[in-house]
Design a protein around this motif. Sequence first.
Motif, short mmCIF file in Angstrom:
data_model
loop_
_atom_site.label_atom_id
_atom_site.label_comp_id
_atom_site.label_asym_id
_atom_site.label_seq_id
_atom_site.Cartn_x
_atom_site.Cartn_y
_atom_site.Cartn_z
N ALA A 53 -57.04 -34.22 63.34
CA ALA A 53 -57.22 -35.30 62.26
C ALA A 53 -57.02 -36.62 62.99
O ALA A 53 -56.35 -36.80 63.73
N VAL A 54 -57.88 -37.68 62.56
CA VAL A 54 -57.93 -38.87 62.86
C VAL A 54 -57.75 -39.90 61.37
O VAL A 54 -58.03 -39.19 60.48
N LYS A 63 -50.78 -41.20 55.92
CA LYS A 63 -49.25 -40.98 56.00
C LYS A 63 -48.77 -40.27 54.95
O LYS A 63 -47.93 -39.55 54.99
N GLN A 64 -49.36 -40.45 53.66
CA GLN A 64 -48.75 -39.80 52.56
C GLN A 64 -49.19 -38.45 52.62
O GLN A 64 -48.42 -37.51 52.01
N ASP A 65 -50.17 -38.00 53.17
CA ASP A 65 -50.54 -36.60 53.01
C ASP A 65 -49.46 -35.94 54.12
O ASP A 65 -49.14 -34.89 53.57
N ILE A 66 -49.30 -36.47 54.99
CA ILE A 66 -48.43 -35.75 56.10
C ILE A 66 -47.02 -35.79 55.49
O ILE A 66 -46.28 -34.64 55.50
N LEU A 67 -46.62 -36.55 54.71
CA LEU A 67 -45.14 -36.69 54.02
C LEU A 67 -45.28 -35.70 52.77
O LEU A 67 -44.22 -34.88 52.82
N HIS A 117 -55.11 -32.29 52.70
CA HIS A 117 -55.47 -33.44 53.12
C HIS A 117 -56.25 -34.11 51.89
O HIS A 117 -57.13 -33.41 51.28
N ASP A 118 -56.15 -35.59 51.62
CA ASP A 118 -56.73 -35.98 50.36
C ASP A 118 -58.28 -36.25 50.77
O ASP A 118 -58.94 -36.63 49.68
N GLU A 119 -58.80 -36.36 51.74
CA GLU A 119 -60.18 -36.71 52.20
C GLU A 119 -60.52 -35.88 53.59
O GLU A 119 -59.61 -35.60 54.27
N GLU A 269 -56.68 -22.92 46.97
CA GLU A 269 -56.61 -22.59 48.30
C GLU A 269 -56.34 -23.76 49.11
O GLU A 269 -56.02 -23.50 50.36
N LEU A 270 -56.18 -24.85 48.68
CA LEU A 270 -56.06 -26.30 49.60
C LEU A 270 -54.55 -26.83 49.49
O LEU A 270 -54.23 -27.85 49.89
N ALA A 271 -53.69 -25.88 48.94
CA ALA A 271 -52.25 -26.26 48.70
C ALA A 271 -51.75 -26.15 50.06
O ALA A 271 -52.31 -25.67 50.87
#
Length: 499
Positions: A53-54, A63-67, A117-119, A269-271
């Motif tokens: 990921a980049v 950052k929010q996706d990681i949290l 991942h949001d995007e 499936e993307l949970a």
Amino acid sequence: MNERETDVLVVGTGIAGLSAALAADQAGADVTLATKAERPEQASTWWAQGGIAVTRDDPEQFKQDILDASAGTADPEAVEVLVENATDTVSDVLVETVGIEFDTNGEGYDFGREAAHDEPRILHINAETGKHIHVPFLNYVADETDVTVLEGTAALELIRHEGRVYGAILERDGEWAPTFAGSTILATGGIGALYPRSTNPDTATGDGIAMAALAGAEVDDMEYVQFHPTACHTDSGTFLVSEAVRGEGGLLRNGDGERFMPEYHEDAELAPRDVVARAVKTEREQTGEVTLDVSDIDFEAEFPDLAEKCAEHGVDWETGIPIAPAQHFLCGGISVDDRGRTTLDNLYAVGECSRTGVHGANRLASTSLLEGLVWGQRAGEDAVGNEIERIEPPELLERDPDLPGNFARDKFRRLRRVMDEMVGIERTPSGLKRSQSVLRRLKGEVDAYVRTRTSRSLYELRSASVVSLLISRAAAENEQSVGCHYLVDEETVESPAEQ
């Protein structure tokens, strides 16, 4: 083995170890890189599929996706370090220096999207990114730098005294000797060998974590063992089916042919991985099987490496890929700061054996290669400049007498059964209590042999028993069910693992 001195000793040749060795070499240090691997596929990086990921246009969302994936348990400062350094480090090290060519789509990089991942922000090479990064990176370090690479070489013990590490005892071909170093960087990978089904190589016995813990270094978050929801288990072996397949539209169906993930999470499936893994486990138990339906995507064109692997293992992907969860990643490990420094002087840890705080209770997909790369660079730079000093190394006994026949194999089988049944995807307080009792006895049996003889297989077994006990203890002490640490109330009957 000959006794040696080096400015920086790096143990492990995954992406984290290679990154650390490269950074230390570029800073002018004399670097020795030791690995018990004798071929690339014995390092965990080689097995990584999805990608790296980049940061694209929205670092705050990354950052929010990681949290969010960590259920709010990740360290925000560590996440900041990862995200702020992501794109530049990937560009500078992998693209500009090593020459990695990630997949493109005619307009630029072909960014993939994975669970939570949001995007789309995942750089990849087919569905075997790890292999396509690891081999050229390893070749670059071996051929284009002054790093001394010792293959087939294991670290058995850290040389330490009063809170400081002075190097390690290295072993090759049954012979061992001290290597004294100004700084020692552990990059020994994960713990897959502790479980009967894993996406890791068989050599992932937790050596670095065990050595550091026995030397007195702090470890943290050991209870957070991540299971990947989509591994394909066949008679000829286990292989990972990348999360990217679900990102492209692959659907999970139970034994009745029903798609079930929308009932478990709004992202289906993307949970997050922990949610999907538990759902797959439940549906397998209730309906007999779970398959990954790839009929709505051009699977062979989008994932040629995976299609080939299915064919090699006799799996007809056109009728659905049979999958089940498998141990995948340890979110915790040796506690380190933003430069990879442990709580022992001159000892660093990077990659999966470390606990940076980025992952908390659950890792976001395709951040492991990135974490190893970023922290490897930071640790390698910071490790340069410490003076080499010699002290009396720990005494290892001669390999006499030999181990009883099948000793290590039988103990490993027992250990894996305990971890699978009591410290797996779902845990109970009573099961965790029983697991510690069994693991303490097993560790005592192993320690009795370590005191009388030396062999790599015995030390790997010791590492596995130490790390298993650390995981079990941490899980028993954490009464909060969160992320990868999932507690259930049901009491279980006595397990065969205790017998």
